[in-house]
Scaffold this motif. Structure first.
Motif, PDB file in Angstrom:
ATOM      1  N   ARG A 151      66.523 -28.309   7.807  1.00 18.43           N
ATOM      2  CA  ARG A 151      67.121 -26.992   7.597  1.00 18.43           C
ATOM      3  C   ARG A 151      67.084 -26.210   8.895  1.00 18.43           C
ATOM      4  N   GLY A 185      71.988 -23.254   7.710  1.00 19.33           N
ATOM      5  CA  GLY A 185      72.274 -24.280   6.720  1.00 19.33           C
ATOM      6  C   GLY A 185      71.361 -25.476   6.828  1.00 19.33           C
ATOM      7  N   PRO A 244      76.419 -25.328   4.967  1.00 17.08           N
ATOM      8  CA  PRO A 244      75.607 -24.200   4.495  1.00 17.08           C
ATOM      9  C   PRO A 244      74.777 -24.534   3.259  1.00 17.08           C
ATOM     10  N   LEU A 245      75.254 -25.501   2.445  1.00 22.61           N
ATOM     11  CA  LEU A 245      74.595 -25.798   1.174  1.00 22.61           C
ATOM     12  C   LEU A 245      74.436 -27.301   0.983  1.00 22.61           C
ATOM     13  N   HIS A 304      69.170 -22.714   1.348  1.00 20.86           N
ATOM     14  CA  HIS A 304      70.359 -23.534   1.602  1.00 20.86           C
ATOM     15  C   HIS A 304      70.371 -24.849   0.819  1.00 20.86           C
ATOM     16  N   ASP A 351      78.721 -15.679   0.073  1.00 21.09           N
ATOM     17  CA  ASP A 351      77.910 -16.738   0.661  1.00 21.09           C
ATOM     18  C   ASP A 351      77.567 -17.755  -0.424  1.00 21.09           C
ATOM     19  N   ALA A 380      75.606 -20.125  -0.344  1.00 14.74           N
ATOM     20  CA  ALA A 380      74.193 -20.508  -0.313  1.00 14.74           C
ATOM     21  C   ALA A 380      73.293 -19.283  -0.243  1.00 14.74           C
TER      22      ALA A 380
END
Length: 389
Positions: A138, A142, A156-157, A280, A322, A324
């Protein structure tokens, strides 16, 4: 390579999540160790999935239900719980006028094939199959995933859907409570002399649990849960001896049994992740909660987690939010803990009681069944849970 969402795991939960984002304009990369051909045409693994009405509705919304062959779906009209060889049974059935069934039984490989069919040509979906994840890291914006061949994907996720012993969960630093039960579940389809009337039964003995799941015709899936060493001996029996053993262990409730095909063996373990989300990242399916199969709700909970997370991510993407965001991931975790927690706890309590051979438990077991039978609102409530989750 940059993408919006990385999904690790191409099982039903992972594929359902991917399908839930169709049309969202999000780019998705799906990583799965199995080759793509194995996802497109999965092998029979012996598992019959008891789908609730909610899960059937979700599969319809995802476009998967209509690709399942009609002959592969068997109605489940009633469920009965027995304490060993006692003639008394606690029955669960849908309420009058609501529906004629608790749910549907469909083989797992049919469900996996149907889910793959819905996403195989999905726009903005990239496939990384036949390869594993070597590293997960991480960073501030992200997650970075390094594949076994050294390629790096960032997003990002990250969504982990790689089964109950999830390596991705471990790489994210999310601990889980894992309980190895020292028992093995044997699955074998068997023909039998009498009709099952589309009634499932679960009988709790002191050395075994036996479930009979009604399939098309005079055929049932026999699910034997035994101590691991004994399970290995039963699984190794030749066909004629196995058929006789199934007849004996089911107390010939459906008459003489004839084993059809191979025996599948699954060592039992339950998993409860301490968190279903992290910065994330999110866990779905068995990576979040690995249920004991006694209540037959593992698949249903996994599908529910995928649908819940996909709905939140899709809404965020549609409004320019967003995908995430910590608040989004907290909302997902809270909702899924509320859905899964009570069922997981109740399942563990049932397993403890019905595998306890001490005198107190032997007295409590039939007493609880008779008490529940007398409380019709309780019985109706349990039936609604069985249908809904």
């Amino acid at each position: 390579m940059q993408t919006d969402v990385i999904v690790v795991g191409g099982g039903p939960a992972g594929l359902a999540f991917v399908r839930g984002l169709a049309g969202s304009d999000l780019s998705i990369t799906l990583i799965e160790r199995q080759p793509r051909a194995a996802l497109a045409d999965p092998a029979d693994d012996g598992r019959e999935i008891a789908l609730t009405h909610r899960s059937e509705a979700t599969l319809r919304e995802l476009g998967a239900w209509d690709t399942i062959p009609a002959g592969a779906v068997a109605p489940l009209r009633e469920a009965r719980v027995l304490d060993g060889r006692s003639p008394f049974a606690l029955s669960f059935a849908p309420g009058k006028g609501s529906t004629d069934r608790l749910g549907q039984l469909v083989a797992n490989h049919h469900l996996r094939r149907a889910m793959f069919a819905t996403v195989q040509d999905q726009p903005r979906l990239s496939w990384e199959t036949g390869i594993g994840v070597a590293q997960v890291r991480r960073h501030g914006r992200g997650v970075a995933v390094t594949l076994d061949d050294g390629r790096r994907i960032t997003a990002p996720l990250l969504v982990a859907a790689d089964a109950r012993f999830s390596a991705t969960r471990a790489a994210l630093g999310i601990p889980a409570r894992v309980q190895h039960l020292g028992r093995t579940m044997l699955l074998v389809r068997a023909a039998h002399a009498r009709d099952h009337d589309h009634v499932a039964t679960e009988s709790f003995g002191y050395d075994q649990t036996v479930a009979l799941l009604p399939l098309a015709g005079r055929v049932s899936s026999v699910v034997l849960t035994l101590p691991t060493d004994l399970a290995a001996r039963v699984a190794a029996l030749p066909p004629a001896a196995l058929s006789a053993e199934l007849t004996r262990r089911t107390d010939a409730r459906l008459g003489a049994m004839e084993a059809l095909g191979r025996v599948y063996a699954y060592p039992l373990a339950t998993v409860w992740s301490t968190h279903f989300a992290a910065p994330h990242a999110a866990l779905i399916g068995d990576a979040a909660v690995g249920m004991h199969p006694v209540t037959a709700h593992g698949f249903n909970l996994g599908l529910r987690s995928a649908a819940s997370l996909a709905a939140l991510v899709r809404k965020a993407a549609a409004t320019g939010g967003d995908i995430a965001a910590p608040s989004l991931l907290r909302r997902y975790e809270a909702a899924h803990r509320l859905a899964a927690g009570p069922l997981f706890a109740a399942t563990e309590a049932i397993v403890r009681l019905y595998t306890d051979a001490r005198p107190g438990a032997r007295i409590a077991r039939p007493a609880l069944l008779h008490a529940a039978a007398r409380l019709s609102p309780v019985r109706a409530g349990i039936a609604q849970v069985l249908m809904r989750h």
